[in-house]
Design a protein around this motif. Structure first.
Motif, mmCIF file in Angstrom:
data_model
loop_
_atom_site.group_PDB
_atom_site.id
_atom_site.type_symbol
_atom_site.label_atom_id
_atom_site.label_comp_id
_atom_site.label_asym_id
_atom_site.label_seq_id
_atom_site.Cartn_x
_atom_site.Cartn_y
_atom_site.Cartn_z
ATOM 1 N N SER A 1 -9.332 34.433 8.059
ATOM 2 C CA SER A 1 -8.065 34.071 7.429
ATOM 3 C C SER A 1 -7.429 35.261 6.728
ATOM 4 C CB SER A 1 -8.288 32.928 6.437
ATOM 5 O OG SER A 1 -7.105 32.619 5.746
ATOM 6 N N ALA A 2 -8.241 36.027 6.001
ATOM 7 C CA ALA A 2 -7.715 37.185 5.270
ATOM 8 C C ALA A 2 -7.199 38.251 6.225
ATOM 9 C CB ALA A 2 -8.799 37.766 4.366
ATOM 10 N N GLU B 1 -17.441 33.958 6.853
ATOM 11 C CA GLU B 1 -16.812 34.254 8.140
ATOM 12 C C GLU B 1 -15.413 33.673 8.261
ATOM 13 O OE1 GLU B 1 -17.765 33.734 12.951
ATOM 14 O OE2 GLU B 1 -19.310 33.315 11.447
ATOM 15 N N SER B 2 -15.242 32.406 7.860
ATOM 16 C CA SER B 2 -13.917 31.788 7.987
ATOM 17 C C SER B 2 -12.910 32.438 7.052
ATOM 18 C CB SER B 2 -14.002 30.286 7.709
ATOM 19 O OG SER B 2 -14.425 30.039 6.375
ATOM 20 N N SER B 3 -13.349 32.837 5.852
ATOM 21 C CA SER B 3 -12.447 33.492 4.905
ATOM 22 C C SER B 3 -12.049 34.877 5.391
ATOM 23 C CB SER B 3 -13.108 33.588 3.525
ATOM 24 O OG SER B 3 -13.362 32.300 2.993
ATOM 25 N N MET C 1 -3.236 30.632 -0.481
ATOM 26 C CA MET C 1 -3.360 31.462 0.713
ATOM 27 C C MET C 1 -4.797 31.917 0.925
ATOM 28 S SD MET C 1 0.073 33.827 0.312
ATOM 29 C CE MET C 1 -0.695 35.245 1.109
ATOM 30 N N PHE C 2 -5.489 32.198 -0.179
ATOM 31 C CA PHE C 2 -6.850 32.721 -0.075
ATOM 32 C C PHE C 2 -7.914 31.679 -0.418
ATOM 33 C CE2 PHE C 2 -4.250 36.542 -0.493
ATOM 34 C CZ PHE C 2 -4.709 37.238 0.621
ATOM 35 N N GLY C 3 -7.517 30.408 -0.359
ATOM 36 C CA GLY C 3 -8.490 29.332 -0.470
ATOM 37 C C GLY C 3 -8.964 29.028 -1.869
ATOM 38 N N ALA D 1 -9.227 38.756 -6.052
ATOM 39 C CA ALA D 1 -8.750 40.144 -5.963
ATOM 40 C C ALA D 1 -7.656 40.274 -4.905
ATOM 41 C CB ALA D 1 -9.914 41.085 -5.642
ATOM 42 N N LEU D 2 -7.846 39.619 -3.770
ATOM 43 C CA LEU D 2 -6.828 39.650 -2.713
ATOM 44 C C LEU D 2 -5.545 38.959 -3.171
ATOM 45 C CD1 LEU D 2 -9.217 38.922 0.266
ATOM 46 C CD2 LEU D 2 -7.655 40.869 0.163
#
Length: 216
Positions: free
Chosen positions: A160-161, A155-157, A109-111, A132-133
């Motif tokens: 998404s987050a 920026e892309s992360s 989910m967080f890449g 951490a997320l």
């Protein structure tokens, strides 16, 4: 929170804070460094004892640690020579609420690559923030308490987050976010509390009052 105060060595860190927070909402907390946001979060979580006042969850006073919660407070620590998957596996073994499939899911989910053997000690700051997320989301908690959750992300992360955090709200979760970035507050929060010197100055802050990216 009802009339919560925290004093250390005669210095007031939190002064007479009362809040009512409801599931299905994202609450933002803004203020300069030292305003009291992190201390407030720690008391909500039960990680720091109050000097006075009460914290009540679903009608029951919180006497110990808040349960069914995922959180990011300050900079999380990891076992540096373990992979991301192994770090989360160790944590998941404590309460046994997340299995291997769920760990792989939140890393993706967080890449992050669940199959990577790269030790976390060699991660960039952005990769550690993604971990951490993933850690906060791992057990599908009813409450998320996120202190600067999107710092160090590209920026892309970040985009998404933010979408993932908003989905948690749509699922009926209670989400608390502290951020120095106006865009985080604007895009995520239903209500914003402004703090200064350990006090809540106001709620429903207009976004024009939140400041620029460096002054919240």
């Amino acid at each position: 929170m009802n009339n919560v105060c925290k004093t250390v060595n005669g210095i007031s860190l939190i002064s007479d804070v009362s809040l009512e927070l409801e599931s299905g909402n994202i609450y933002g907390f803004v203020g300069d460094n030292g305003a009291g946001k992190t201390v407030l979060f720690k008391m909500l979580l039960g990680l720091m004892k109050k000097t006075s006042g009460t914290v009540t969850v679903d009608g029951t006073e919180l006497k110990d640690l808040l349960q069914d919660v995922g959180f990011i407070i300050e900079r999380p620590e990891y076992i540096p020579y373990y992979s991301a998957y192994k770090n989360l596996s160790v944590l998941a073994g404590i309460r046994k609420k997340a299995d291997g499939e769920r760990i792989r899911e939140v890393l993706s989910m967080f890449g992050l690559d669940a199959g990577s053997k790269k030790p976390v000690g060699k991660y960039s700051l952005g990769m550690k923030q993604k971990l951490a997320l993933a850690m906060a989301f791992m057990e599908d908690p009813a409450v998320l308490v996120l202190d600067e959750p999107l710092s160090a992300l590209d920026e892309s992360s970040v985009s998404s987050a933010r979408e993932l955090i908003l989905k948690e709200k749509e699922r009926g979760k209670l989400v608390l976010v502290a951020s120095h970035y106006k865009e985080d507050i604007q895009s995520l929060c239903d209500m914003v509390y402004k703090m200064k010197d350990g006090r809540i100055l106001s709620d429903e802050v207009g976004y024009g009052d939140v400041g620029d990216n460096t002054s919240l």
